[in-house]
Design a protein around this motif. Structure first.
Motif, short mmCIF file in Angstrom:
data_model
loop_
_atom_site.label_atom_id
_atom_site.label_comp_id
_atom_site.label_asym_id
_atom_site.label_seq_id
_atom_site.Cartn_x
_atom_site.Cartn_y
_atom_site.Cartn_z
N UNK A 115 45.46 56.72 70.93
CA UNK A 115 44.55 57.70 70.35
C UNK A 115 44.97 58.18 68.99
N UNK A 116 45.85 57.46 68.34
CA UNK A 116 46.29 57.84 67.00
C UNK A 116 45.16 57.61 66.00
N UNK A 117 45.17 58.40 64.94
CA UNK A 117 44.13 58.28 63.91
C UNK A 117 44.45 57.11 62.99
N UNK A 118 43.38 56.54 62.45
CA UNK A 118 43.51 55.44 61.50
C UNK A 118 42.62 55.72 60.30
N UNK A 119 43.04 55.22 59.15
CA UNK A 119 42.23 55.27 57.94
C UNK A 119 42.33 53.91 57.26
N UNK A 120 41.15 53.33 57.00
CA UNK A 120 41.11 52.01 56.37
C UNK A 120 40.52 52.11 54.96
N UNK A 121 41.12 51.36 54.06
CA UNK A 121 40.67 51.34 52.68
C UNK A 121 40.22 49.93 52.32
N UNK A 122 39.05 49.86 51.73
CA UNK A 122 38.50 48.55 51.35
C UNK A 122 39.25 48.02 50.13
N UNK A 129 33.94 42.02 54.07
CA UNK A 129 34.84 42.88 53.30
C UNK A 129 36.17 42.94 54.03
N UNK A 130 37.25 43.08 53.26
CA UNK A 130 38.59 43.15 53.84
C UNK A 130 39.19 44.52 53.56
N UNK A 131 39.80 45.11 54.61
CA UNK A 131 40.39 46.45 54.56
C UNK A 131 41.88 46.35 54.91
N UNK A 132 42.59 47.38 54.53
CA UNK A 132 43.98 47.54 54.94
C UNK A 132 44.19 48.96 55.44
N UNK A 144 43.65 47.22 68.09
CA UNK A 144 43.01 48.47 67.71
C UNK A 144 42.46 48.41 66.28
N UNK A 145 43.20 47.67 65.40
CA UNK A 145 42.72 47.53 64.03
C UNK A 145 41.37 46.81 63.99
N UNK A 146 41.25 45.72 64.70
CA UNK A 146 40.01 44.94 64.68
C UNK A 146 38.88 45.70 65.37
N UNK A 147 39.15 46.22 66.55
CA UNK A 147 38.10 46.89 67.31
C UNK A 147 37.66 48.20 66.64
N UNK A 148 38.64 49.00 66.17
CA UNK A 148 38.31 50.28 65.58
C UNK A 148 37.46 50.15 64.33
N UNK A 149 37.82 49.20 63.45
CA UNK A 149 37.07 49.03 62.21
C UNK A 149 35.69 48.44 62.49
N UNK A 150 35.60 47.47 63.38
CA UNK A 150 34.30 46.87 63.70
C UNK A 150 33.34 47.90 64.30
N UNK A 151 33.84 48.75 65.17
CA UNK A 151 32.98 49.76 65.80
C UNK A 151 32.39 50.71 64.77
N UNK A 152 33.19 51.12 63.79
CA UNK A 152 32.70 52.09 62.82
C UNK A 152 31.75 51.45 61.80
N UNK A 153 31.97 50.21 61.45
CA UNK A 153 31.02 49.52 60.57
C UNK A 153 29.69 49.31 61.32
N UNK A 154 29.78 49.03 62.59
CA UNK A 154 28.55 48.86 63.39
C UNK A 154 27.78 50.17 63.49
N UNK A 155 28.46 51.29 63.69
CA UNK A 155 27.77 52.59 63.75
C UNK A 155 27.08 52.90 62.43
#
Length: 360
Positions: free
Chosen positions: A181-188, A220-223, A335-346
């Motif tokens: 449940x840790x927070x993540x922040x991705x930058x394009x 798009x690629x994020x880190x 978590x990186x793949x699933x978390x980012x994909x879910x938010x782009x889908x939303x």
């Protein structure tokens, strides 16, 4: 008066003021008559020639009394408060009044018939409105299928109607998206030119997606905030309708295609970025989502930013499961793949509802 004996002259008011009574004499054996009940005047055609009113006597002979100077009032015998005769039934002499039905009574509509007619009119009117609505929907194509086609058309055109920053925000907030449940922040860090699907997927995955077609592919690629991981997220806009997307989604679910290691999407390695070494051998975890309310396939693939190779990639659904001990699971790449994909889908769904709305 001259020529008339004085004893025969009588005052003009004598006949009007003298009481009506019968003089009794000592030789008369009959008792004095005293009325015990109201006297009803007999019906007469009019006053006699002398102008007097006939009053019945006890023996039946009329007695004449002079008409009073004023108008004759109503007979008290007809009053509601007149006393009844002794021994008679109460109100035996009271008049009985009945009112007849008004003219046209039989012609008035009966309430029951009126209600029936009104109910029938309402039914006819309601059926007419329903029929008109159905006919109108047929004429203008206002059906559920038409609405679904409209929504698909709107979502299918987002790739050229919406700015890239709205589909792929420069920064994506992933609260609770990390391990535990840790927070993540991705930058394009890079956006690939839009194009076809030939070079974006392995041949077998490209064949699997062929039934829905490929209109455009956006990537798009994020880190992450520490630049330890890189993740490529993609939006495949298909040519399929709702039935075609449902069929593809059913096949992915039935055959577990999203878990097959020979159906992993390829990453986008941008030069001069931390993802420059992100190639096929660096793919560690991935996820594929076939949307059924839009002609879009959303996917994401993650790996380490240092370019290390991964011998056994693991799908995100397994890498994020509790107790997973693989390298991608321990590193949090699932978590990186699933978390980012879910938010782009939303964000995509919000944009499809209101294309001008900026995602949060």
């Amino acid at each position: 008066m001259r020529g008339v004996p004085e004893q025969d002259v009588q005052a003009p008011w004598a006949s009007t003021t003298a009481p009506l009574r019968r003089e009794s004499s000592e030789d008369d054996s009959r008792p004095a008559w005293t009325p015990t009940a109201p006297v009803r005047l007999p019906e007469v055609d009019g006053p006699d020639v002398s102008g007097a009113v006939r009053v019945p006597r006890p023996g039946g002979a009329p007695e004449t009394a002079a008409r009073s100077a004023g108008p004759v009032g109503p007979d008290p015998a007809f009053s509601w408060s007149a006393p009844t005769a002794p021994g008679a039934a109460p109100r035996a002499t009271r008049p009985v009044i009945r009112f007849a039905r008004p003219e046209g009574y039989r012609d008035l509509p009966r309430p029951r018939r009126s209600r029936t007619v009104a109910a029938a009119a309402c039914v006819v009117l309601g059926l007419g409105l329903i029929g008109g609505a159905v006919t109108g929907s047929w004429l203008v194509g206002d059906t559920a299928d038409a609405g679904e086609r409209g929504a698909y058309a709107t979502a299918g055109g987002l790739w050229h109607n919406v700015p890239v920053d709205q589909l792929f925000p420069p920064t994506v907030d992933g609260q609770g998206a990390g391990p535990g449940g840790a927070d993540r922040t991705w930058t394009r860090i890079a956006v690939a030119p839009d194009g076809g699907c030939a070079d974006a997927f392995d041949p077998l995955l490209l064949k699997t997606l062929a039934p829905v077609g490929c209109t455009r592919l956006l990537r798009a690629t994020y880190t992450d905030a520490t630049q330890s991981y890189v993740t490529t997220v993609g939006l495949l806009f298909t040519k399929a309708d709702a039935a075609g997307m449902r069929a593809l989604d059913a096949r992915f679910a039935k055959e577990a295609l999203a878990a097959r290691t020979d159906l992993i999407p390829r990453p986008y390695a941008a030069e001069d970025t931390v993802a420059a070494a992100f190639g096929d051998q660096q793919r560690a975890s991935w996820t594929i989502s076939v949307l059924t309310d839009a002609p879009v396939v959303v996917y994401a693939v993650s790996g380490w930013a240092d370019g290390r190779t991964v011998a056994t990639p693991q799908p995100a659904a397994q890498a994020t499961a509790s107790g997973a001990t693989t390298s991608p699971a321990q590193g949090g790449l699932g978590h990186e793949a699933k978390g980012l994909a879910d938010r782009i889908e939303r964000a995509l769904r919000r944009t499809a509802v209101s294309p001008s709305e900026q995602p949060s």
